[in-house]
Design a protein around this motif. Structure first.
Motif, short mmCIF file in Angstrom:
data_model
loop_
_atom_site.label_atom_id
_atom_site.label_comp_id
_atom_site.label_asym_id
_atom_site.label_seq_id
_atom_site.Cartn_x
_atom_site.Cartn_y
_atom_site.Cartn_z
N LEU A 78 0.85 -1.19 0.00
CA LEU A 78 0.00 0.00 0.00
C LEU A 78 0.89 1.24 0.00
O LEU A 78 1.83 1.33 0.79
N SER A 79 0.59 2.19 -0.88
CA SER A 79 1.35 3.45 -0.90
C SER A 79 0.40 4.62 -0.94
O SER A 79 -0.73 4.52 -1.43
N GLY A 80 0.88 5.77 -0.43
CA GLY A 80 0.09 6.99 -0.43
C GLY A 80 0.89 8.16 -0.94
O GLY A 80 1.56 8.06 -1.97
N TYR A 81 0.86 9.27 -0.20
CA TYR A 81 1.56 10.50 -0.59
C TYR A 81 3.03 10.24 -0.87
O TYR A 81 3.71 9.61 -0.06
N GLN A 82 3.48 10.72 -2.02
CA GLN A 82 4.89 10.55 -2.40
C GLN A 82 5.56 11.91 -2.38
O GLN A 82 5.33 12.75 -3.25
N GLY A 83 6.41 12.12 -1.38
CA GLY A 83 7.00 13.43 -1.17
C GLY A 83 8.04 13.83 -2.19
O GLY A 83 8.25 15.02 -2.44
N GLY A 84 8.70 12.88 -2.82
CA GLY A 84 9.74 13.19 -3.79
C GLY A 84 9.67 12.27 -4.99
O GLY A 84 9.04 11.20 -4.94
N GLU A 85 10.34 12.66 -6.07
CA GLU A 85 10.26 11.88 -7.31
C GLU A 85 10.85 10.49 -7.17
O GLU A 85 10.35 9.53 -7.74
N GLY A 86 11.94 10.36 -6.41
CA GLY A 86 12.64 9.09 -6.35
C GLY A 86 11.88 8.00 -5.63
O GLY A 86 12.14 6.80 -5.87
N ILE A 87 10.93 8.37 -4.79
CA ILE A 87 10.25 7.36 -3.99
C ILE A 87 9.36 6.46 -4.83
O ILE A 87 9.13 5.29 -4.50
N GLY A 88 8.86 6.97 -5.95
CA GLY A 88 8.01 6.15 -6.81
C GLY A 88 8.72 4.92 -7.32
O GLY A 88 8.17 3.81 -7.32
#
Length: 283
Positions: A78-88
């Motif tokens: 489960l994933s939600g808010y992604q604060g930075g580009e690299g986290i995706g």
């Protein structure tokens, strides 16, 4: 059931994993939380402290979990808010690793970008990343009506156009779409809806619209719907349980006069939802 939840964390208040983990635990889900940030409070206050974790640090935590041999037991990422580009890319790597260890696992993505009232509140690159890279790998997505429109390049407002937009999103990859904050022009005044669209059909539920803004309520909604749907395979039942729980959480929060979700105080609403709203099949 075990959920690997890759989201933000705050010490004060309830958003991201700090909103999603406890409700899942309260309904019997084992949660492995992985933090992408660890802030003092959510950014809606305008000031906060604490680190945005580097993508490699997040990846290292997932690797450590993998080294314990735990990925084969994960049922949901489960994933939600992604604060930075690299986290995706880190999340997609985690999904690939989990699915390699357990092919029956699913990826549930809450594509957090903004809402109809505030507009887009993430970095400009994030919506593109979500649309082009992340959502196509998801099995389940939980956008609000505004986010669904961005993902599909449409302007859903009526039931028909929202269903069409959900189908367009499903054509991108996810089998199931939960659309939150559905506001149709022909709905009764003072109401709001949620719509679940799956390969088996589509269902809608309507509740009173409470006069409040509640940071973290979308994180709770995504967590509970994902958990219930994964456990039962019944979208209508998952929608009914989730709606009941979240409405009672928001009602309690509104009545408290507090800004932050009364997450712990509302725990019986997760464990024993009242099922007070009718779920109607629309397709």
């Amino acid at each position: 059931m075990k959920v690997l939840s890759i989201q933000s964390s705050v010490a004060y208040g309830h958003v991201g994993n700090s909103a999603a983990v406890f409700p899942m635990q309260r309904i019997g889900v084992e949660v492995l939380p992985v933090f992408t940030v660890h802030f003092s409070n959510h950014t809606g206050y305008g000031a906060w402290r604490g680190p945005l974790l580097a993508p490699e640090d997040v990846r290292e935590v997932v690797t450590g979990i993998q080294e314990r041999g735990a990925l084969a037991d994960i049922d949901v990422v489960l994933s939600g808010y992604q604060g930075g580009e690299g986290i995706g890319e880190v999340i997609l790597d985690a999904v690939a690793r989990v699915k390699a260890a357990n092919p029956s696992a699913i990826y549930a993505c809450d594509p957090v970008m903004g809402n109809a009232k505030s507009g887009c509140f993430v970095a400009p690159a994030i919506p593109v990343l979500l649309r082009e890279r992340v959502v196509p790998h998801a099995d389940l997505i939980t956008p609000n009506q505004f986010e669904l429109g961005f993902l599909t390049g449409t302007e859903p407002d009526t039931l028909e156009s929202t269903l069409a937009a959900a189908d367009a999103a499903r054509a991108m990859g996810p089998a199931t779409v939960l659309v939150t904050s559905v506001e149709r022009p022909d709905r009764p005044e003072g109401t709001i809806e949620m719509l679940a669209v799956t390969p088996e059909g589509a269902w809608i539920v309507q509740t009173p619209l409470l006069p409040m803004k509640a940071n973290g309520s979308g994180d709770v909604t995504a967590a509970l719907f994902t958990s219930h749907y994964r456990a039962t395979g019944d979208a209508a039942l998952a929608l009914a349980r989730t709606t009941s729980s979240v409405f009672d959480l928001l009602t309690l929060t509104h009545e408290s006069g507090q800004r932050e979700l009364q997450l712990v105080e509302a725990q019986e609403s997760y464990a024993h939802p009242r099922m007070q709203f009718e779920v109607r099949r629309v397709r």
